[in-house]
Design an enzyme around this catalytic site. Structure first.
Site, mmCIF file in Angstrom:
data_model
loop_
_atom_site.group_PDB
_atom_site.id
_atom_site.type_symbol
_atom_site.label_atom_id
_atom_site.label_comp_id
_atom_site.label_asym_id
_atom_site.label_seq_id
_atom_site.Cartn_x
_atom_site.Cartn_y
_atom_site.Cartn_z
ATOM 1 N N THR A 193 -6.501 -2.461 -6.033
ATOM 2 C CA THR A 193 -7.145 -2.566 -4.712
ATOM 3 C C THR A 193 -8.544 -3.155 -4.803
ATOM 4 O O THR A 193 -9.047 -3.719 -3.823
ATOM 5 C CB THR A 193 -7.194 -1.217 -3.980
ATOM 6 O OG1 THR A 193 -8.088 -0.324 -4.655
ATOM 7 C CG2 THR A 193 -5.802 -0.594 -3.898
ATOM 8 N N ASP A 225 -17.782 -0.467 2.198
ATOM 9 C CA ASP A 225 -17.148 -0.833 0.929
ATOM 10 C C ASP A 225 -17.095 -2.358 0.874
ATOM 11 O O ASP A 225 -16.227 -2.988 1.469
ATOM 12 C CB ASP A 225 -15.739 -0.240 0.862
ATOM 13 C CG ASP A 225 -15.240 -0.100 -0.565
ATOM 14 O OD1 ASP A 225 -15.855 -0.694 -1.465
ATOM 15 O OD2 ASP A 225 -14.231 0.596 -0.779
ATOM 16 N N MET A 233 -9.255 -3.657 0.708
ATOM 17 C CA MET A 233 -8.422 -3.072 1.758
ATOM 18 C C MET A 233 -7.460 -2.081 1.108
ATOM 19 O O MET A 233 -6.235 -2.239 1.160
ATOM 20 C CB MET A 233 -7.663 -4.170 2.495
ATOM 21 C CG MET A 233 -8.553 -5.273 3.045
ATOM 22 S SD MET A 233 -9.737 -4.643 4.259
ATOM 23 C CE MET A 233 -8.629 -4.243 5.585
ATOM 24 N N HIS A 234 -8.027 -1.051 0.501
ATOM 25 C CA HIS A 234 -7.283 -0.159 -0.384
ATOM 26 C C HIS A 234 -5.909 0.234 0.165
ATOM 27 O O HIS A 234 -4.869 -0.015 -0.452
ATOM 28 C CB HIS A 234 -8.106 1.102 -0.651
ATOM 29 C CG HIS A 234 -9.454 0.859 -1.222
ATOM 30 N ND1 HIS A 234 -9.660 0.476 -2.529
ATOM 31 C CD2 HIS A 234 -10.692 0.934 -0.656
ATOM 32 C CE1 HIS A 234 -10.959 0.335 -2.757
ATOM 33 N NE2 HIS A 234 -11.601 0.604 -1.639
ATOM 34 N N ASP A 235 -5.902 0.870 1.335
ATOM 35 C CA ASP A 235 -4.674 1.491 1.836
ATOM 36 C C ASP A 235 -3.610 0.482 2.255
ATOM 37 O O ASP A 235 -2.413 0.764 2.200
ATOM 38 C CB ASP A 235 -5.001 2.418 3.015
ATOM 39 C CG ASP A 235 -5.914 3.558 2.601
ATOM 40 O OD1 ASP A 235 -6.044 3.802 1.382
ATOM 41 O OD2 ASP A 235 -6.505 4.199 3.481
#
Length: 305
Positions: A193, A225, A233-235
């Site tokens: 990520t 972030d 865009m981790h999720d």
């Protein structure tokens, strides 16, 4: 292929981007959206989920249930310094009129799973408290889960300590229960990520696509972030994996979750395969096609009506 999924999240700006795609792409059939304390408190993550189901007009199709208000044992520490006090600042959402389910998220998840005619995929992108509670209270639910796809963990360094990623760190005891639940588990962690940055150029284009793009651009403008080349865009990467696993490299490891001491929240892989008879409990994403991620994300938002 349609992925029948249960979402367990803590929105949160990057969660909002993931929810935007999950609620509007026909390849994702969202049966339930549950929330947990994580990026912000449980009352705020619930409100943010309701804002989004109303924004996309699916409030009569996708029920929302709120879950755990604090970790199992650890002191709760939010990420409002990253996501803002509300968790989703920057866009003037209409006042929420939809009510969440009266059931606790754990009960709602159990009911959806046990009454489903087929196994569901669980996508978890927040603290794993709800899932851990469900597995402890209702272990029979495991038989109705096809796999877990989670955003959390890291083998290459953390964002809460030198080893701990935020979702795992928030409730490491719950994460340990989930990682040792005996279910197929794909870990989409910081190893990928922090590579899959949505470029600043693409972020600037979002508002030209449609109202959904404008909403996400406004949220991302308040997302602390931030990296030189873009924003992680981790999720969203959990959904990208479900849609396009071919753009990921995965390696199977036994992964232990550290629950105490200075490494609390760390996800430690048995890279040398010297424990657990060389068995693995997690498929860890170790690399990703960044260009393909950007192209997919922008196309997903562009097609929202």
């Amino acid at each position: 292929m349609t992925h029948k999924i249960l979402l367990d999240m803590d929105p949160g700006i990057d969660d909002a981007a993931a929810i935007s795609i999950a609620l509007t792409d026909d390849q994702f059939d969202v049966k339930l959206l549950t929330t947990v304390a994580g990026n912000v408190s449980a009352d705020k993550t619930r409100l943010n989920a309701l804002k989004l189901v109303e924004f996309f007009g699916v409030q009569d199709k996708v029920p929302v249930a709120t879950g755990a208000q604090m970790p199992l044992l650890k002191h709760y520490q939010d990420a409002s310094h990253v996501h803002g006090a509300s968790g989703m600042p920057g866009w003037d959402f209409a006042p929420v009129t939809t009510k969440p389910l009266t059931q606790h998220a754990v009960e709602a998840m159990r009911n959806v799973l046990m009454t489903s005619e087929e196994k569901l995929t669980v996508v978890a992108t927040g603290a794993f408290t709800n899932l851990a509670l469900m597995f402890r209270m209702y272990p029979e639910t495991k038989t109705k889960i096809d796999r877990l796809v989670v955003m959390g963990g890291s083998l290459s360094g953390g964002n809460m300590s030198s080893v701990a990623e935020f979702n795992i760190y928030t409730d490491p005891h719950a994460a340990k229960i989930v990682f040792e639940a005996g279910l197929p588990l794909v870990m989409i962690g910081l190893d990928v990520t922090m590579k899959a940055l949505l470029s600043h150029e693409n972020i600037q284009k979002l508002s030209t696509l449609n109202e959904s793009g404008a909403m996400l651009q406004a949220l991302l403008g308040n997302y602390a972030d931030d990296e030189t080349e873009g924003k992680p865009m981790h999720d969203v990467n959990t959904l990208f994996y479900l849609a396009h696993p071919e753009y990921f490299e995965l390696t199977d490891y036994w992964v232990d979750v550290v629950t105490e001491g200075p490494a609390m929240g760390g996800t430690i892989a048995d890279i040398l395969r010297t424990s657990h008879d060389g068995q693995a409990n997690v498929s860890v994403a170790t690399d990703i096609d960044v260009a393909a991620f950007n192209e997919w994300f922008m196309s997903e938002i562009a097609r929202i009506k």
